[in-house]
Write a protein that holds these residues in place. Structure first.
Motif, PDB file in Angstrom:
ATOM      1  N   GLN A   1       0.817  -1.221   0.000  1.00 31.29           N
ATOM      2  CA  GLN A   1       0.000   0.000   0.000  1.00 31.29           C
ATOM      3  C   GLN A   1       0.849   1.270   0.000  1.00 31.29           C
ATOM      4  N   HIS A   2       2.167   1.104  -0.116  1.00 27.54           N
ATOM      5  CA  HIS A   2       3.104   2.241  -0.112  1.00 27.54           C
ATOM      6  C   HIS A   2       2.990   3.085   1.162  1.00 27.54           C
ATOM      7  N   GLN A   3       2.772   2.432   2.258  1.00 28.11           N
ATOM      8  CA  GLN A   3       2.744   3.121   3.552  1.00 28.11           C
ATOM      9  C   GLN A   3       4.165   3.147   4.100  1.00 28.11           C
ATOM     10  N   TRP A   4       4.977   3.982   3.458  1.00 28.91           N
ATOM     11  CA  TRP A   4       6.413   3.943   3.696  1.00 28.91           C
ATOM     12  C   TRP A   4       6.796   4.401   5.097  1.00 28.91           C
ATOM     13  N   HIS A   5       6.161   5.442   5.604  1.00 31.09           N
ATOM     14  CA  HIS A   5       6.495   5.925   6.945  1.00 31.09           C
ATOM     15  C   HIS A   5       6.206   4.845   7.984  1.00 31.09           C
ATOM     16  N   GLU A   6       5.065   4.205   7.859  1.00 30.65           N
ATOM     17  CA  GLU A   6       4.707   3.144   8.797  1.00 30.65           C
ATOM     18  C   GLU A   6       5.687   1.966   8.684  1.00 30.65           C
ATOM     19  N   LEU A   7       6.070   1.617   7.447  1.00 34.21           N
ATOM     20  CA  LEU A   7       6.935   0.473   7.231  1.00 34.21           C
ATOM     21  C   LEU A   7       8.362   0.725   7.716  1.00 34.21           C
ATOM     22  N   PHE A   8       8.908   1.882   7.369  1.00 37.79           N
ATOM     23  CA  PHE A   8      10.318   2.137   7.632  1.00 37.79           C
ATOM     24  C   PHE A   8      10.582   2.864   8.953  1.00 37.79           C
ATOM     25  N   VAL A   9       9.644   3.692   9.399  1.00 31.10           N
ATOM     26  CA  VAL A   9       9.877   4.523  10.586  1.00 31.10           C
ATOM     27  C   VAL A   9       9.133   3.957  11.800  1.00 31.10           C
ATOM     28  N   THR A  10       7.806   3.888  11.688  1.00 30.31           N
ATOM     29  CA  THR A  10       7.020   3.391  12.816  1.00 30.31           C
ATOM     30  C   THR A  10       7.445   1.980  13.208  1.00 30.31           C
ATOM     31  N   ASN A  11       7.719   1.143  12.206  1.00 27.30           N
ATOM     32  CA  ASN A  11       8.079  -0.255  12.463  1.00 27.30           C
ATOM     33  C   ASN A  11       9.560  -0.528  12.209  1.00 27.30           C
ATOM     34  N   LYS A  12      10.383   0.470  12.411  1.00 37.62           N
ATOM     35  CA  LYS A  12      11.829   0.298  12.206  1.00 37.62           C
ATOM     36  C   LYS A  12      12.361  -0.882  13.017  1.00 37.62           C
ATOM     37  N   GLY A  13      11.877  -1.040  14.241  1.00 31.15           N
ATOM     38  CA  GLY A  13      12.371  -2.102  15.109  1.00 31.15           C
ATOM     39  C   GLY A  13      12.002  -3.502  14.670  1.00 31.15           C
ATOM     40  N   GLN A  14      11.084  -3.627  13.699  1.00 29.14           N
ATOM     41  CA  GLN A  14      10.677  -4.953  13.232  1.00 29.14           C
ATOM     42  C   GLN A  14      11.566  -5.477  12.104  1.00 29.14           C
ATOM     43  N   TRP A  15      12.392  -4.585  11.542  1.00 26.35           N
ATOM     44  CA  TRP A  15      13.296  -5.027  10.485  1.00 26.35           C
ATOM     45  C   TRP A  15      14.371  -5.913  11.097  1.00 26.35           C
ATOM     46  N   GLY A  16      14.536  -7.060  10.517  1.00 23.96           N
ATOM     47  CA  GLY A  16      15.453  -8.048  11.060  1.00 23.96           C
ATOM     48  C   GLY A  16      14.821  -8.949  12.095  1.00 23.96           C
ATOM     49  N   LYS A  17      13.546  -8.693  12.430  1.00 21.66           N
ATOM     50  CA  LYS A  17      12.823  -9.510  13.406  1.00 21.66           C
ATOM     51  C   LYS A  17      11.553 -10.121  12.815  1.00 21.66           C
ATOM     52  N   GLN A  18      10.833  -9.322  11.993  1.00 21.13           N
ATOM     53  CA  GLN A  18       9.612  -9.820  11.370  1.00 21.13           C
ATOM     54  C   GLN A  18       9.577  -9.552   9.865  1.00 21.13           C
ATOM     55  N   ILE A  19      10.561  -8.817   9.380  1.00 22.18           N
ATOM     56  CA  ILE A  19      10.658  -8.539   7.952  1.00 22.18           C
ATOM     57  C   ILE A  19      12.114  -8.229   7.637  1.00 22.18           C
ATOM     58  N   GLY A  20      12.513  -8.519   6.422  1.00 17.96           N
ATOM     59  CA  GLY A  20      13.884  -8.241   6.028  1.00 17.96           C
ATOM     60  C   GLY A  20      13.972  -7.966   4.539  1.00 17.96           C
ATOM     61  N   ALA A  21      15.098  -7.427   4.116  1.00 13.34           N
ATOM     62  CA  ALA A  21      15.370  -7.196   2.699  1.00 13.34           C
ATOM     63  C   ALA A  21      16.721  -7.818   2.384  1.00 13.34           C
ATOM     64  N   ILE A  22      16.729  -8.806   1.522  1.00 15.36           N
ATOM     65  CA  ILE A  22      17.954  -9.516   1.168  1.00 15.36           C
ATOM     66  C   ILE A  22      18.198  -9.306  -0.325  1.00 15.36           C
ATOM     67  N   THR A  23      19.297  -8.666  -0.627  1.00 15.61           N
ATOM     68  CA  THR A  23      19.572  -8.282  -2.003  1.00 15.61           C
ATOM     69  C   THR A  23      19.874  -9.496  -2.866  1.00 15.61           C
ATOM     70  N   PHE A  24      19.204  -9.570  -3.999  1.00 17.85           N
ATOM     71  CA  PHE A  24      19.436 -10.628  -4.989  1.00 17.85           C
ATOM     72  C   PHE A  24      19.952 -10.028  -6.298  1.00 17.85           C
ATOM     73  N   GLY A  25      19.402  -8.917  -6.714  1.00 14.63           N
ATOM     74  CA  GLY A  25      19.784  -8.304  -7.987  1.00 14.63           C
ATOM     75  C   GLY A  25      21.180  -7.710  -7.931  1.00 14.63           C
ATOM     76  N   HIS A  26      22.041  -8.126  -8.857  1.00 14.37           N
ATOM     77  CA  HIS A  26      23.427  -7.666  -8.803  1.00 14.37           C
ATOM     78  C   HIS A  26      23.566  -6.188  -9.139  1.00 14.37           C
ATOM     79  N   ALA A  27      22.615  -5.612  -9.897  1.00 16.70           N
ATOM     80  CA  ALA A  27      22.682  -4.187 -10.182  1.00 16.70           C
ATOM     81  C   ALA A  27      22.483  -3.348  -8.917  1.00 16.70           C
ATOM     82  N   ASN A  28      21.737  -3.881  -7.950  1.00 22.42           N
ATOM     83  CA  ASN A  28      21.548  -3.153  -6.692  1.00 22.42           C
ATOM     84  C   ASN A  28      22.874  -2.945  -5.970  1.00 22.42           C
ATOM     85  N   PHE A  29      23.695  -3.982  -5.936  1.00 24.70           N
ATOM     86  CA  PHE A  29      24.998  -3.847  -5.281  1.00 24.70           C
ATOM     87  C   PHE A  29      25.837  -2.768  -5.963  1.00 24.70           C
ATOM     88  N   GLU A  30      25.825  -2.789  -7.282  1.00 17.04           N
ATOM     89  CA  GLU A  30      26.588  -1.794  -8.027  1.00 17.04           C
ATOM     90  C   GLU A  30      26.095  -0.385  -7.711  1.00 17.04           C
TER      91      GLU A  30
END
Length: 259
Positions: free
Chosen positions: A143-172
């Motif tokens: 729903q693109h609720q970015w503030h809620e996802l990244f700020v309000t729920n900052k403490g849940q990253w690495g506990k209930q959600i994560g982002a693991i890079t797969f695309g090699h262009a992202n690293f570049e």
């Protein structure tokens, strides 16, 4: 590609899936370096995956991988990171290659790539795997609720959600980041204890899950992969204050459907 920023690789969380492979080198690897490493993956034809000079390949990129295990690898960041992902996610990379092979062989005379191959390429280039144990967090992303996802729920990253890079262009891109960087993510439901695993175990579990889904032809079109402005992931960018997250040109609201 003249230097090898080992300290940066060690510190930036986005590089965690390939960090143990980056650590094998102290300088940018050449083809001799790649050939000296043990084989970690095979194509679905059974050929061992090797990273070779692009000029040595005369066949189409995907077919050379499938038939001979030859991955055209230029000595640049883009292809170096691609080789790293082959090490971190060997089953998924082989499955993506086999998917291209199946589609090409089913339509040998077609010059149209089609939506499924486009989706596979998008994920291969700029994809992120999104393991989550709380469906509400995934809904915030969708729903693109970015503030809620990244700020309000900052403490849940690495506990209930994560982002693991797969695309090699992202690293570049993360070597010289700029506002606008956005990936296409593949959400994967996991149990909550998934996040207690080390990164190697997480990658191994996700690799098996992704390969199974790719083999089952789950990926059919790019729209299946939600967008993720990944500089918003906690600790992935040095300037993550409230003003940063208020930038709607980057953290775009959900487009409302007309009618």
């Amino acid at each position: 590609m003249t230097d090898w920023p080992s300290a940066f690789f060690e510190q930036h969380p986005a590089f965690s899936p390939i960090r143990r492979f980056l650590a094998l080198f102290t300088a940018p690897p050449d083809h001799t370096d790649w050939q000296s490493l043990p084989v970690v993956a095979h194509s679905r034809s059974g050929a061992p995956i090797r990273f070779v000079h692009s000029d040595s390949i005369t066949e189409y990129y995907e077919l050379a991988i499938y038939q001979h295990g030859q991955v055209a690898t230029r000595l640049n960041w883009h292809d170096t990171f691609n080789a790293m992902i082959w090490h971190a996610f060997p089953l998924s990379k082989s499955a993506l290659n086999a998917m291209h092979q199946r589609i090409i062989c089913a339509n040998p005379d077609s010059k149209i790539r089609g939506a499924a191959r486009d989706a596979a390429t998008l994920f291969d280039e700029c994809g992120l795997i999104l393991p989550y144990s709380d469906p509400q967090l995934l809904q915030m992303l969708e729903q693109h609720q970015w503030h809620e996802l990244f700020v309000t729920n900052k403490g849940q990253w690495g506990k209930q959600i994560g982002a693991i890079t797969f695309g090699h262009a992202n690293f570049e891109n993360l070597l010289n980041p700029f506002l606008g960087l956005t990936g296409k993510c593949w959400p994967i439901a996991v149990e909550r204890d998934f996040f207690a695993l080390d990164i190697a175990a997480q990658c191994a579990q996700l690799d098996e899950n992704l390969a199974h889904l790719i083999d089952a032809d789950w990926l059919q079109k790019p729209r299946q992969l939600p967008a993720l402005p990944y500089l918003g992931v906690p600790d992935w960018h040095p300037e993550q204050d409230l003003h940063f997250y208020e930038n709607t040109a980057y953290f775009r609201p959900k487009r409302q459907k007309l009618g």
